[in-house]
Design an enzyme around this catalytic site. Structure first.
Site, PDB file in Angstrom:
ATOM      1  N   CYS A  30      -5.881  82.504  37.264  1.00 46.31           N
ATOM      2  CA  CYS A  30      -5.328  81.141  37.257  1.00 46.31           C
ATOM      3  C   CYS A  30      -3.888  81.201  36.748  1.00 46.31           C
ATOM      4  CB  CYS A  30      -6.209  80.264  36.377  1.00 46.31           C
ATOM      5  SG  CYS A  30      -5.462  78.737  35.824  1.00 46.31           S
ATOM      6  N   CYS A  33      -2.845  78.838  34.009  1.00 46.31           N
ATOM      7  CA  CYS A  33      -3.457  79.227  32.725  1.00 46.31           C
ATOM      8  C   CYS A  33      -2.642  80.327  32.060  1.00 46.31           C
ATOM      9  CB  CYS A  33      -4.877  79.775  32.929  1.00 46.31           C
ATOM     10  SG  CYS A  33      -6.015  78.649  33.730  1.00 46.31           S
TER      11      CYS A  33
END
Lengths: 110, 414
Positions: A30, A33
């Site tokens: 991600c 993230c």
């Protein structure tokens, strides 16, 4: 450096925790993230006196994430004495960045 | 006092990074400011990158963006961290302030703020974001292993991401607003998608509502021909219906169109001198990595020209510590008569033994200054005293030796 939780110790760690806890739900795949991770690390240093910080890699741990009602990352979950009190997800994605996390921490600290 | 950059770029997507490469290679002091530690912007969130020229063997979005960033670094581009919350473009030195409390100053700002995923704006969408509603397949696909998801949209991104999701989800149902068989994506992707057995299709339909108790449980679909509403059970809703520009912090600072996109000309200039706009947040036809990179190159090159004009004007014409009057002469090598005309002015100025100075500008190269001083004819000469333009003569017929002598006599030899 934040401690990384696993699906084996997640529930025990959280339910036995005292005071304020924040868990960063992330996955190496991600990009948003990983982009925010350095900020979270810094935050965990700056605010180590008000909360305990953990990271939780959701890869292969989806069931545990979904048990916490997380189905999208990045997500930051807050627990007080083992009880979930807040989830931040969309605020981060909507570009309020770490400011939203800091604000929530402050709100939960008072 | 902090450093004043030549070129400050807001946003490290492909447009910003290309501007960084061109700017730092042109020896401008260049910095790229981004909210994320990893550069790349939206291009970093897509795994598949099959249309950037020259890169086709398994190049990923993050991979190619890292190359862009390393390239910019190799020429000396600085990378700064911060989320911009306030800008001041009113003065010759632009100020950019961040949430983190830093203020950066630069002579030129390149806006490369990018875009964020567009929302469908239906009931349940905001509440269930991160609880089944997603705008990033690579982030969240893992959650939907063996589950059912719907994809909203049918452009390139929607169809490509839907195919990616079939590697995880049990079923992927694409909700398409068009008649059966019509997709907005490119033909190659459409053909591939139509053959994918894991993809299901719902045509002529839009999502009216997303519902669920804590996690997504269903969507309410509306048939746009009949108006009929039907429930479809699903665990996830992936929305790919385009993007919206990330320009809230620029409202009232530079010109935006009614949808919030930055308005720039073909030199990437906004309506504010010294402020340029590139990439997805700009009004343009095609929003791709390759067009963003092109925007960046153009902006940096235009900025370099702007800076050198600014420097000439500032140091040689407007500097008030220089007590001497200055003649600013607009000529152009393409306009033959202007060459002789300005040579004649040069001769007169020389005869004054340094009492007057002459600055020659190639009008086509110094468009900004020409526009600023409303130069409509080549040649034109403008007399400056104490940094102010006090008199001018326009056109080859009027720039005669006697006229120039008169100009100097009236305005200078007081």
């Amino acid at each position: 450096m934040m401690e990384h939780l696993t699906k084996e110790n997640f529930e025990d760690t959280i339910s036995n925790s005292k005071g304020l806890v924040m868990v960063d739900f992330f996955s190496p795949k991600c990009v948003p993230c990983m982009a925010l991770m350095p900020d979270v690390e810094k935050l965990s240093d700056d605010k180590s006196d008000v909360a305990t910080f953990y990271a939780f890699d959701t890869t292969g741990n989806m069931r545990m994430a979904m048990k916490q009602k997380v189905m999208g990352i990045p997500a930051y979950l807050f627990y007080k004495d083992g009880e979930k009190v807040a989830t931040l997800g969309k605020e981060i994605l909507e570009d309020k960045g770490m400011a939203a996390v800091t604000a929530k921490l402050d709100e939960l600290t008072v | 006092m902090s450093k004043i950059y030549d070129l400050l770029i807001i946003g490290a997507g492909p447009g910003g990074l290309a501007a960084g490469i061109y700017g730092s290679r042109a020896k401008l002091s260049t910095a790229v400011l981004d909210k994320n530690a990893e550069p790349g912007g939206q291009a970093s969130t897509t795994d598949e990158m099959e249309n950037y020229p020259g890169f086709y063997n398994g190049t990923t979005g993050p991979g190619i963006m890292k190359e862009f960033a390393d390239h910019a670094k190799s020429f000396g581009t600085e990378f700064l961290r911060g989320t911009v919350d306030e800008v001041d473009f009113t003065g010759p030195v632009k100020k950019v302030h961040t949430q983190q409390g830093d203020t950066y100053e630069s002579k030129v700002v390149v806006l490369s703020p990018g875009a964020t995923p567009r929302k469908i704006n239906v009931k349940g969408e905001a509440e269930l974001r991160g609880k089944g509603v997603s705008y990033c397949a690579t982030c969240d696909a893992d959650f939907f292993v063996d589950l059912d998801v719907v994809v909203v949209g049918n452009g390139d991104a929607a169809i490509e991401e839907a195919m990616y999701l079939t590697k995880f989800a049990e079923t992927v149902t694409i909700i398409v607003i068009h008649e059966e068989g019509n997709l907005d994506c490119n033909k190659a992707s459409a053909e591939k998608a139509m053959k994918n057995p894991k993809l299901k299709w719902v045509w002529n339909s839009t999502v009216e509502e997303i519902a669920g108790d804590e996690l997504v449980e269903k969507v309410v679909l509306k048939n746009i021909n009949t108006g009929e509403l039907t429930d479809l059970e699903t665990n996830g809703v992936f929305v790919f219906i385009g993007t919206e520009p990330h320009t809230d912090f620029l409202k009232g600072k530079v010109e935006l169109d009614d949808r919030g996109y930055l308005v720039a000309n073909d030199m990437m200039e906004t309506n504010v001198p010294g402020v340029y706009a590139v990439g997805d947040a700009r009004v343009k036809y095609l929003r791709q990595v390759v067009t963003a990179a092109a925007d960046g190159a153009i902006a940096a090159s235009a900025a370099e020209k702007y800076l050198s004009e600014l420097e000439t004007l500032q140091n040689d014409v407007l500097d008030v510590s220089n007590k001497k009057p200055v003649i600013l002469a607009f000529w152009a090598p393409q306009v033959e008569e202007s060459i002789d005309s300005i040579a004649a002015v040069d001769k007169i100025v020389e005869e004054k033994n340094g009492a007057v100075e002459l600055v020659k500008l190639d009008t086509y190269r110094a468009k900004k200054t020409a526009t600023q001083y409303k130069v409509t004819q080549i040649p034109t000469i403008i007399l400056f005293k104490d940094g102010k333009d006090v008199a001018r003569i326009e056109g080859v017929k009027n720039i005669t030796s006697s006229a120039v002598e008169n100009l100097l006599k009236e305005s200078v030899e007081v």
